[in-house]
Scaffold this active site. Structure first.
Site, PDB file in Angstrom:
ATOM      1  N   HIS A  17      50.272  35.464  39.444  1.00 51.05           N
ATOM      2  CA  HIS A  17      49.966  34.706  38.202  1.00 51.05           C
ATOM      3  C   HIS A  17      51.405  34.491  37.340  1.00 51.05           C
ATOM      4  O   HIS A  17      51.762  33.569  36.673  1.00 51.05           O
ATOM      5  CB  HIS A  17      49.346  35.838  37.285  1.00 51.05           C
ATOM      6  CG  HIS A  17      47.828  36.137  37.593  1.00 51.05           C
ATOM      7  ND1 HIS A  17      47.307  37.280  37.844  1.00 51.05           N
ATOM      8  CD2 HIS A  17      46.804  35.305  37.840  1.00 51.05           C
ATOM      9  CE1 HIS A  17      46.217  37.414  37.908  1.00 51.05           C
ATOM     10  NE2 HIS A  17      45.761  36.086  38.087  1.00 51.05           N
ATOM     11  N   LYS A  41      31.918  39.601  32.898  1.00 54.79           N
ATOM     12  CA  LYS A  41      32.649  39.986  34.346  1.00 54.79           C
ATOM     13  C   LYS A  41      33.218  41.274  34.020  1.00 54.79           C
ATOM     14  O   LYS A  41      34.145  41.593  33.119  1.00 54.79           O
ATOM     15  CB  LYS A  41      33.588  38.818  34.349  1.00 54.79           C
ATOM     16  CG  LYS A  41      34.281  38.752  35.674  1.00 54.79           C
ATOM     17  CD  LYS A  41      35.107  37.384  35.847  1.00 54.79           C
ATOM     18  CE  LYS A  41      35.633  37.384  37.173  1.00 54.79           C
ATOM     19  NZ  LYS A  41      36.613  35.959  37.411  1.00 54.79           N
ATOM     20  N   ARG A  91      45.084  28.507  45.035  1.00 54.36           N
ATOM     21  CA  ARG A  91      45.718  29.163  46.333  1.00 54.36           C
ATOM     22  C   ARG A  91      44.919  28.402  47.469  1.00 54.36           C
ATOM     23  O   ARG A  91      45.212  27.321  47.902  1.00 54.36           O
ATOM     24  CB  ARG A  91      45.212  30.731  46.257  1.00 54.36           C
ATOM     25  CG  ARG A  91      45.960  31.495  45.321  1.00 54.36           C
ATOM     26  CD  ARG A  91      45.536  32.685  45.144  1.00 54.36           C
ATOM     27  NE  ARG A  91      44.351  32.638  44.174  1.00 54.36           N
ATOM     28  CZ  ARG A  91      43.573  33.500  43.518  1.00 54.36           C
ATOM     29  NH1 ARG A  91      43.716  34.629  43.733  1.00 54.36           N
ATOM     30  NH2 ARG A  91      42.468  33.239  42.685  1.00 54.36           N
ATOM     31  N   SER A 129      44.237  39.821  42.361  1.00 54.25           N
ATOM     32  CA  SER A 129      43.951  40.890  41.441  1.00 54.25           C
ATOM     33  C   SER A 129      43.083  42.036  42.430  1.00 54.25           C
ATOM     34  O   SER A 129      43.308  43.182  42.169  1.00 54.25           O
ATOM     35  CB  SER A 129      43.181  40.698  39.990  1.00 54.25           C
ATOM     36  OG  SER A 129      44.255  39.686  39.068  1.00 54.25           O
TER      37      SER A 129
HETATM   38  P1  ADP Z   1      39.809  33.940  36.629  1.00 62.46           P
HETATM   39  O1  ADP Z   1      38.761  35.083  36.671  1.00 62.46           O
HETATM   40  O2  ADP Z   1      39.480  33.183  35.538  1.00 62.46           O
HETATM   41  O3  ADP Z   1      39.866  33.353  38.011  1.00 62.46           O
HETATM   42  P2  ADP Z   1      42.210  35.106  37.383  1.00 62.46           P
HETATM   43  O4  ADP Z   1      42.948  36.117  36.682  1.00 62.46           O
HETATM   44  O5  ADP Z   1      41.643  35.592  38.637  1.00 62.46           O
HETATM   45  O6  ADP Z   1      41.286  34.643  36.408  1.00 62.46           O
HETATM   46  O7  ADP Z   1      43.049  33.599  37.845  1.00 62.46           O
HETATM   47  C1  ADP Z   1      43.544  33.023  36.908  1.00 62.46           C
HETATM   48  C2  ADP Z   1      44.217  31.720  37.333  1.00 62.46           C
HETATM   49  O8  ADP Z   1      45.414  32.004  38.279  1.00 62.46           O
HETATM   50  C3  ADP Z   1      43.206  31.034  38.420  1.00 62.46           C
HETATM   51  O9  ADP Z   1      43.617  29.599  38.171  1.00 62.46           O
HETATM   52  C4  ADP Z   1      43.611  31.560  39.967  1.00 62.46           C
HETATM   53  O10 ADP Z   1      43.662  30.523  40.720  1.00 62.46           O
HETATM   54  C5  ADP Z   1      45.366  31.833  39.515  1.00 62.46           C
HETATM   55  N1  ADP Z   1      45.784  32.660  40.565  1.00 62.46           N
HETATM   56  C6  ADP Z   1      45.717  34.000  40.861  1.00 62.46           C
HETATM   57  N2  ADP Z   1      46.197  34.358  41.630  1.00 62.46           N
HETATM   58  C7  ADP Z   1      47.207  33.488  42.171  1.00 62.46           C
HETATM   59  C8  ADP Z   1      48.069  33.317  43.168  1.00 62.46           C
HETATM   60  N3  ADP Z   1      48.374  34.389  43.860  1.00 62.46           N
HETATM   61  N4  ADP Z   1      48.913  32.186  43.337  1.00 62.46           N
HETATM   62  C9  ADP Z   1      48.481  31.168  42.374  1.00 62.46           C
HETATM   63  N5  ADP Z   1      47.524  31.069  41.469  1.00 62.46           N
HETATM   64  C10 ADP Z   1      46.919  32.187  41.241  1.00 62.46           C
END
Ligand code: ADP
Length: 160
Positions: A17, A41, A91, A129
């Site tokens: 992130h 969620k 990703r 996460s």
């Molecule tokens: P959500 O539940 O809305 O997907 P996340 O916290 O899981 O929220 O992710 C928020 C954003 O960050 C999403 O666009 C996700 O693809 C991106 N993201 C999460 N981890 C990574 C990573 N390792 N590299 C690039 N983007 C990421």
């Protein structure tokens, strides 16, 4: 001042992130990281915890990054606060499908809103996460995946 909003669950924030935030700052003057207060969620950390963990993890970006929380529809929150660009990270191909759906749905709800995507760094390709939480629960080393404060919070969460 060009500002974008980076919404997500951030349960908890990871180095993946933070990498998206850094990339966003190459294009935008400010990134508003918006932690979703989403009852549907099930998250491991409360909204307040996710916000304070993200604030601590991003404290070095003073002035350029703001951490907020929102509930309800993202586009409504954006309209209320005059934001028009969403920042998201991509990703794997699987991210593409759900992100495309989300971006198009948001655009349908609010045609002035656009989504700006940045590609993951190959180092964080597999990082999520959920993976970090699973590793932490199994007492694996997560030093490369999250900032120190998150590592501590996860250790405490899993009582190790
Ligand atoms: P959500 O539940 O809305 O997907 P996340 O916290 O899981 O929220 O992710 C928020 C954003 O960050 C999403 O666009 C996700 O693809 C991106 N993201 C999460 N981890 C990574 C990573 N390792 N590299 C690039 N983007 C990421």
């Amino acid at each position: 001042m060009k500002t974008c909003i980076y919404p997500g669950t951030f349960d908890p924030i990871t180095n993946g992130h933070i990498d998206v935030v850094k990339r966003g700052l190459q294009v935008f003057d400010k990134v508003v990281l918006a932690v979703a207060d989403n009852y549907e969620k099930k998250s491991s950390f409360s909204t307040e915890e996710r916000v304070s963990m993200a604030k601590e993890a991003l404290k070095n970006f003073k002035g350029k990054v703001e951490v907020v929380s929102f509930n309800g529809l993202l586009v409504n929150f954006m309209k209320k606060n005059n934001y028009s660009i969403i920042l998201r990270g991509l990703r794997a191909m699987s991210d593409f499908e759900s992100e495309l759906q989300l971006a198009l749905a948001n655009k349908k709800l609010s045609p002035n809103i656009d989504t700006f995507f940045v590609m993951t760094d190959v180092k964080y390709f597999y990082l999520s996460s959920s993976l970090v939480k699973e590793f932490a629960s199994l007492n694996a080393d997560i030093n490369d995946f999250v900032p120190k404060n998150i590592e501590k919070a996860l250790k405490k969460h899993f009582c190790r």
